[in-house]
Structures are given as C-alpha cells and as structure tokens.
Write an enzyme that holds these catalytic residues in place. Structure first.
Site, PDB file in Angstrom:
ATOM      1  N   ASN A 275      13.900   5.772  20.113  1.00 43.01           N
ATOM      2  CA  ASN A 275      15.141   6.549  20.041  1.00 43.01           C
ATOM      3  C   ASN A 275      15.093   7.663  21.080  1.00 43.01           C
ATOM      4  OD1 ASN A 275      13.150   7.797  18.381  1.00 43.01           O
ATOM      5  ND2 ASN A 275      14.695   8.932  17.266  1.00 43.01           N
ATOM      6  N   ILE A 276      16.256   7.920  21.665  1.00 45.02           N
ATOM      7  CA  ILE A 276      16.371   8.932  22.728  1.00 45.02           C
ATOM      8  C   ILE A 276      17.551   9.827  22.364  1.00 45.02           C
ATOM      9  CG2 ILE A 276      16.685   9.323  25.206  1.00 45.02           C
ATOM     10  CD1 ILE A 276      15.756   6.341  25.586  1.00 45.02           C
ATOM     11  N   GLU A 277      17.239  11.062  21.987  1.00 37.18           N
ATOM     12  CA  GLU A 277      18.297  11.975  21.534  1.00 37.18           C
ATOM     13  C   GLU A 277      18.816  12.811  22.700  1.00 37.18           C
ATOM     14  OE1 GLU A 277      16.638  14.001  18.121  1.00 37.18           O
ATOM     15  OE2 GLU A 277      16.825  12.179  16.900  1.00 37.18           O
TER      16      GLU A 277
ATOM     17  N   CYS B 175      19.543   4.772  19.336  1.00 35.64           N
ATOM     18  CA  CYS B 175      18.459   4.352  18.452  1.00 35.64           C
ATOM     19  C   CYS B 175      17.454   3.477  19.193  1.00 35.64           C
ATOM     20  CB  CYS B 175      19.014   3.539  17.283  1.00 35.64           C
ATOM     21  SG  CYS B 175      20.038   4.460  16.151  1.00 35.64           S
TER      22      CYS B 175
ATOM     23  N   GLU C 295      16.251   0.579  18.301  1.00 33.82           N
ATOM     24  CA  GLU C 295      16.588  -0.848  18.312  1.00 33.82           C
ATOM     25  C   GLU C 295      17.514  -1.179  19.474  1.00 33.82           C
ATOM     26  OE1 GLU C 295      16.676   1.334  15.881  1.00 33.82           O
ATOM     27  OE2 GLU C 295      16.633   0.413  13.901  1.00 33.82           O
TER      28      GLU C 295
ATOM     29  N   CYS D  41      20.061   1.284  11.451  1.00 30.20           N
ATOM     30  CA  CYS D  41      21.371   1.834  11.091  1.00 30.20           C
ATOM     31  C   CYS D  41      22.454   0.762  11.262  1.00 30.20           C
ATOM     32  CB  CYS D  41      21.693   3.059  11.943  1.00 30.20           C
ATOM     33  SG  CYS D  41      22.278   2.660  13.600  1.00 30.20           S
TER      34      CYS D  41
HETATM   35  N1  THU Z   1      17.355   6.080  14.479  1.00 30.01           N
HETATM   36  C1  THU Z   1      16.895   4.968  15.117  1.00 30.01           C
HETATM   37  O1  THU Z   1      16.287   5.072  16.194  1.00 30.01           O
HETATM   38  N2  THU Z   1      17.120   3.766  14.537  1.00 30.01           N
HETATM   39  C2  THU Z   1      17.823   3.589  13.394  1.00 30.01           C
HETATM   40  O2  THU Z   1      18.187   2.469  13.078  1.00 30.01           O
HETATM   41  C3  THU Z   1      18.106   4.728  12.534  1.00 30.01           C
HETATM   42  C4  THU Z   1      18.102   6.048  13.220  1.00 30.01           C
HETATM   43  C5  THU Z   1      17.144   7.393  15.098  1.00 30.01           C
HETATM   44  C6  THU Z   1      18.409   8.061  15.547  1.00 30.01           C
HETATM   45  C7  THU Z   1      18.007   9.515  15.533  1.00 30.01           C
HETATM   46  O3  THU Z   1      17.397   9.816  16.784  1.00 30.01           O
HETATM   47  C8  THU Z   1      16.959   9.605  14.439  1.00 30.01           C
HETATM   48  O4  THU Z   1      16.533   8.283  14.184  1.00 30.01           O
HETATM   49  C9  THU Z   1      17.462  10.222  13.150  1.00 30.01           C
HETATM   50  O5  THU Z   1      18.603   9.595  12.694  1.00 30.01           O
END
Ligand code: THU
Length: 134
Positions: free
Chosen positions: A42-44, A53, A55, A90
């Site tokens: 995941n890269i915010e 996310c 995936e 998600c």
């Molecule tokens: N996140 C994922 O990388 N995959 C998911 O399917 C659920 C959520 C990440 C998004 C965000 O950076 C962090 O988890 C918290 O929601």
C-alpha cells in the site's frame, strides 16, 4: 507454487509499505497462471484519496507488464506490520480482481506469520459486476 511461500512473499512486500498516515502496512503477492509473481504494497498520500492498496499495486504492476491471467493473490497486513488475524481485501480491490479474474480466483489472507485463510473471489465478491455486463 506453495501457498505458504506466496504468503511469505506478501509479508516481505508488506515491509515496503508506505503508510505514514494509517500506520497499516499491507503487502500482496500475485501469482500469474504462467508462474510469474508480482508483489505490491500500500502507498498512501498526504491528500489521502490518491492512496492505493497493496493488492491493486500488485495487479496494476502485472497488467502494466502485459500479464492478465491470474491464479492466486496472497495478502498480509496489520497495524505497524503486526499480523494479528486476517486483513482481507477491501471492496475496491475485490472489484479490480473481478475485472481480470474468474470466480475461482484464489485469495489467501495471512492470519499470522505462518498461517492463512483461503477464499475464492466468488466467496468474497458474490454476484460481481464485471466485464460480462458491458
Ligand atoms: N489497505 C490495503 O492495502 N489493502 C486492503 O485491501 C485494505 C486496506 C491499505 C489502505 C491503507 O493504506 C491502509 O491499508 C489502511 O486502510
């Protein structure tokens, strides 16, 4: 490909997570039907909505490299990278999976360093809207 090994690759990918805002580190390892593997994290983003996310990072890496036939994805995640039970994909990621994968696509969710739960896409996204409707 051993499912446990794929989960280990997701756990490794999780360590590359850029998640300064949520603190949730997530990693994914996507196995293509031809044996190739693409990982992602995941890269915010400070503006929040551009975040992606793990995936989707893995899936988009694969598609951008010309791969679209996927067999299995392993996902591992948790607060500060501590895997404490399942961290399932998600809804947006499930929808992206439904774009490229059939109902029997396998989703492995790490529940610990050495354990995982196994689902199919049909189980996690029944009655999916997909390319067949367009
Ligand atoms: N996140 C994922 O990388 N995959 C998911 O399917 C659920 C959520 C990440 C998004 C965000 O950076 C962090 O988890 C918290 O929601």
């Amino acid at each position: 490909m051993d499912y446990k090994k794929l989960c280990e690759m997701a756990i490794d990918a999780m360590k590359k997570s850029y998640s300064p805002y949520s603190g949730y580190k997530v990693g994914a390892a996507l196995l293509c039907k031809n044996g190739k593997i693409f990982t992602g994290c995941n890269i915010e983003n400070a503006a929040y909505s551009p975040s992606v996310c793990a995936e989707r990072t893995a899936i988009f890496k694969a598609v951008s490299e010309g791969e679209k036939d996927f067999a299995v994805i392993a996902v591992a995640g948790g607060k500060d990278g501590e895997i404490q039970g399942a961290f399932p994909p998600c809804g947006v990621c499930r929808q992206v999976m439904a774009e490229f994968c059939k109902e029997d696509f396998v989703i492995l969710v790490a529940t610990g360093e050495e354990s995982f739960k196994e689902y199919t896409l049909k189980e996690l996204l029944p009655e999916a809207f997909g390319p067949a409707y367009i």
